[in-house]
Design a protein around this motif. Structure first.
Motif, short mmCIF file in Angstrom:
data_model
loop_
_atom_site.label_atom_id
_atom_site.label_comp_id
_atom_site.label_asym_id
_atom_site.label_seq_id
_atom_site.Cartn_x
_atom_site.Cartn_y
_atom_site.Cartn_z
N ARG A 1 12.95 35.15 50.38
CA ARG A 1 13.76 34.30 51.25
C ARG A 1 14.77 35.15 52.04
N LEU A 2 15.26 36.18 51.35
CA LEU A 2 16.22 37.06 52.03
C LEU A 2 15.51 38.06 52.95
N TRP A 3 14.34 38.50 52.51
CA TRP A 3 13.58 39.47 53.32
C TRP A 3 12.14 38.94 53.47
N PRO A 4 11.98 37.97 54.34
CA PRO A 4 10.66 37.32 54.46
C PRO A 4 9.57 38.31 54.87
N GLY A 5 8.46 38.23 54.17
CA GLY A 5 7.29 39.03 54.52
C GLY A 5 7.38 40.48 54.13
N GLU A 6 8.48 40.89 53.57
CA GLU A 6 8.60 42.31 53.22
C GLU A 6 8.15 42.54 51.77
N PRO A 7 7.60 43.72 51.52
CA PRO A 7 7.15 43.98 50.14
C PRO A 7 8.34 44.07 49.18
N LEU A 8 8.05 43.76 47.93
CA LEU A 8 9.11 43.82 46.92
C LEU A 8 9.53 45.29 46.75
N ARG A 9 10.83 45.53 46.78
CA ARG A 9 11.30 46.92 46.68
C ARG A 9 12.61 46.93 45.92
N LEU A 10 12.70 47.83 44.97
CA LEU A 10 13.94 47.96 44.21
C LEU A 10 14.93 48.83 44.99
N GLY A 11 16.19 48.70 44.65
CA GLY A 11 17.22 49.53 45.27
C GLY A 11 17.84 48.91 46.51
N ARG A 12 17.32 47.77 46.93
CA ARG A 12 17.90 47.13 48.12
C ARG A 12 19.30 46.62 47.77
N GLU A 13 20.16 46.66 48.76
CA GLU A 13 21.53 46.22 48.53
C GLU A 13 21.80 44.90 49.22
N LEU A 14 22.71 44.17 48.66
CA LEU A 14 23.18 42.94 49.30
C LEU A 14 24.63 42.71 48.88
N GLU A 15 25.27 41.78 49.53
CA GLU A 15 26.64 41.44 49.17
C GLU A 15 26.65 40.09 48.45
N LEU A 16 27.26 40.13 47.28
CA LEU A 16 27.37 38.91 46.50
C LEU A 16 28.85 38.55 46.46
N ASN A 17 29.19 37.48 47.16
CA ASN A 17 30.60 37.11 47.31
C ASN A 17 31.40 38.31 47.84
N ASP A 18 30.82 38.98 48.85
CA ASP A 18 31.44 40.12 49.53
C ASP A 18 31.54 41.37 48.65
N ARG A 19 30.84 41.40 47.56
CA ARG A 19 30.84 42.61 46.72
C ARG A 19 29.43 43.18 46.67
N ARG A 20 29.36 44.47 46.56
CA ARG A 20 28.08 45.17 46.60
C ARG A 20 27.24 44.82 45.36
N ALA A 21 25.97 44.59 45.62
CA ALA A 21 25.04 44.38 44.51
C ALA A 21 23.75 45.11 44.84
N VAL A 22 23.15 45.72 43.82
CA VAL A 22 21.93 46.49 44.01
C VAL A 22 20.82 45.87 43.17
#
Lengths: 233, 380
Positions: free
Chosen positions: B149-170
């Motif tokens: 849902r966050l990365w439609p059509g992209e292969p599953l990949r570890l190490g991607r970063e996102l912000e969870l309530n404005d804090r870094r999450a890996v």
């Protein structure tokens, strides 16, 4: 010659009060085995009501109807149905063939009704159709047959289970003169047997010559019965 | 005579197809809506279902279902652990958290904090990565559907970063979690990190997950916990049904789905009833001829019922097949309908409902055949 069908003082009315119609007003009548009896008369005189009662499809208000010695309306309803299945063959004015069935299958219905397996019923029906000159049309559906051919299938259906009574309602009404004549000739040739009675309701004076006996009906009763020398063709 | 009945039915192709369509339409509507309803209700309790290790949930006494989270005191965990018959108890955190990818995609996630040490509460099926990597800094696990849902059509990949309530999450693990009712993205993190993502105040403990000691009944132990702590404690099964019951009783969902199902049944009865009645009416001389030729009422009714049964079976088969196709193709992740399915017992129930539809629809026709005067064949 024995009496096949005997009606004594048969009465039947439809409706009640001012709208009541007396269809049969004490009909007394007999049809002999080995004969073709025509019931003739104007529309509304009670012919159809009478054969419906004779065939056990309509219960009279009074009187008695015996078919080969059996008072059919004294039988319970289920037995009347069984009686009809085994002992009565029908030829209808509008043929009433089932359009989704072939000629053979249509002719086999009475045998299926009395419980014969489909294969055997079809075999016997095919044999009767052959006798009626429909060997080449056995696998055709009603809408692929002419009116005359359809009526011959209906006759085969009436004969296939060897009933003792054959009831025909205006069998030539839907046919041209030649086809009607041919149908009656076949009926006369194949249906009339010493142990069987054939009753035909008709308006068609052209087929009167096929009858052994003609009963004239008017206003719900038999006016006259006349025997005659039948000549088939 | 059965073959005669079937040939009569198949011979009138337009009516036959109309009848089958009517039954298929009703079956499709009822089955699809029934499956969706069951799926939706299952979703409401999916978080409970996914925590397989625990068989007891402890929560605030006022909690009515899983989404009414009123935090417990941290000391409640120790109190639960102290109840006789409790094999173990761990903290569980549940909250909703805004999530944002580095390329700016914003969504909402269900953040579940699982026991730091044991990771009890984490989805059991890990598609990519290792559970122990959750102990690394900023590490989280995300479910596959959420990832797509966050990365439609992209292969599953570890190490991607996102912000969870404005804090870094890996992302260090990708899980297969049951779809939740309130969010389309499910993120698991160790308990202490999860509460760091969403600092809320002094008390953060959403639930205590516990397990009854071997040989002890979970419901009995739950009652003991409740008696000893004054908290609400339920077996997983009881909590699951309490949650589902809440949605059934307190939301318009059952009424909404129920109305559509009733509509499907009514439309089915109407279409099939009218079409079958027309079929019988148009073939009334044929039925009359059969009756005249000595076919008993019972056998005639049998023929009509056979015709109805064939129509019902064909229509049910097609409707069920279409519904199955819907659930097969429309529920693939990461679609909003992922996880919805057609349980066998819903299909079985629909089979019964279809039989009722056909029987109701045939009632008038059967009556017509039973009352049919065989002398009709003598009328021009």
């Amino acid at each position: 010659m024995s009496v096949a069908v005997e009606c004594r003082d048969v009465r039947k009315s439809f409706g009640t009060g001012e709208t009541q119609v007396m269809a049969l007003r004490g009909v007394t009548f007999a049809a002999q085995a080995g004969e073709m009896t025509l019931l003739v008369g104007p529309s509304g005189c009670g012919k159809t009501t009478l054969i419906s009662a004779i065939a056990g499809m309509l219960t009279p208000d009074g009187g008695h109807i015996t078919v080969f010695g059996q008072d059919i309306h004294a039988l319970p309803r289920g037995k009347i149905t069984a009686f009809r299945a085994r002992s009565v063959g029908f030829v209808f004015q509008q043929f009433n063939l089932l359009p989704a069935l072939t000629a053979t299958e249509n002719a086999s219905i009475p045998l299926r009704v009395i419980g014969l397996p489909a294969r055997e019923a079809n075999r016997r029906a095919a044999a009767v159709l052959d006798r009626l000159g429909l060997a080449e049309h056995r696998h055709r559906f009603p809408d692929e047959l002419s009116g005359g051919q359809q009526q011959r299938v209906a006759i085969a259906r009436a004969l296939v289970h060897e009933p003792r009574l054959i009831v025909c309602d205006e069998p030539t009404a839907s046919l041209d003169a030649a086809s009607g004549h041919a149908a009656m000739a076949l009926l006369r040739e194949l249906a009339v047997r010493p142990d069987r009675a054939v009753i035909v309701v008709t308006h068609d004076e052209r087929i009167f010559s096929f009858a052994d006996r003609i009963a004239h009906m008017a206003d719900g009763h038999i006016e006259a019965i006349a025997a005659q020398e039948a000549h088939a063709a | 005579m059965a073959i005669v009945a079937l040939r009569m039915l198949f011979g009138d192709r337009a009516k036959y197809l109309g009848l089958v369509f009517g039954v298929a339409f009703a079956t499709l509507l009822v089955t699809q809506q029934g499956g969706m309803f069951v799926g939706l209700m299952t979703r409401t309790a999916s978080v409970i279902d996914d925590v397989r290790e625990a068989d007891i949930w402890v929560m605030d006494p006022q909690a009515q279902y899983i989404d009414t989270v009123r935090s417990l005191r941290d000391t409640d965990l120790a109190r639960v652990r102290g109840v006789a018959g409790v094999a173990w108890a761990v903290p569980f955190y549940k909250a909703s958290a805004p999530v944002k990818t580095l390329d700016g995609h914003i969504d909402n996630a269900l953040l579940l904090g699982v026991d730091d040490a044991t990771l009890i509460g984490l989805s059991r099926k890990i598609l990519l990565g290792r559970p122990q990597d959750l102990h690394r800094p900023d590490a989280i696990a995300i479910d596959e559907a959420g990832y797509l849902r966050l990365w439609p059509g992209e292969p599953l990949r570890l190490g991607r970063e996102l912000e969870l309530n404005d804090r870094r999450a890996v992302i260090v693990a990708i899980t297969e979690a049951s779809p939740a009712f309130t969010a389309n993205i499910i993120i698991h993190a160790p308990y202490t990190r999860a509460i760091d993502y969403l600092p809320q105040g002094r008390d953060t403990l959403s639930f205590v997950l516990a397990r009854a000691a071997p040989g002890r009944n979970a419901a009995d132990i739950a009652r003991a916990i409740a008696a000893r702590t004054g908290l609400q404690a339920l077996s997983s099964a009881d909590f699951r049904w309490k949650t589902i019951d809440y949605y059934l009783a307190k939301t318009g969902i059952p009424i909404s789905f129920g109305l559509v199902i009733v509509l499907g049944v009514v439309v089915g009865i109407a279409i099939v009833g009218l079409t079958f009645n027309m079929f019988v009416a148009e073939n009334v001389r044929q039925y009359g001829a059969l009756k005249a030729m000595g076919l008993s009422d019972a056998r005639l009714v049998g023929l009509v019922l056979l015709q109805g049964a064939v129509v019902g079976l064909m229509g049910f088969g097609i409707g069920l097949g279409l519904a199955a196709c819907f659930f097969e193709f429309a529920t693939q992740p990461p679609g909003a309908l992922r996880g919805f399915s057609l349980p066998w017992w819903v299909a079985l129930g629909d089979a019964g409902l279809t039989a009722l539809i056909v029987l109701f629809a045939m009632f008038a026709s059967l009556r017509r055949v039973l009352l049919l005067d065989p002398a009709i064949v003598f009328r021009a």
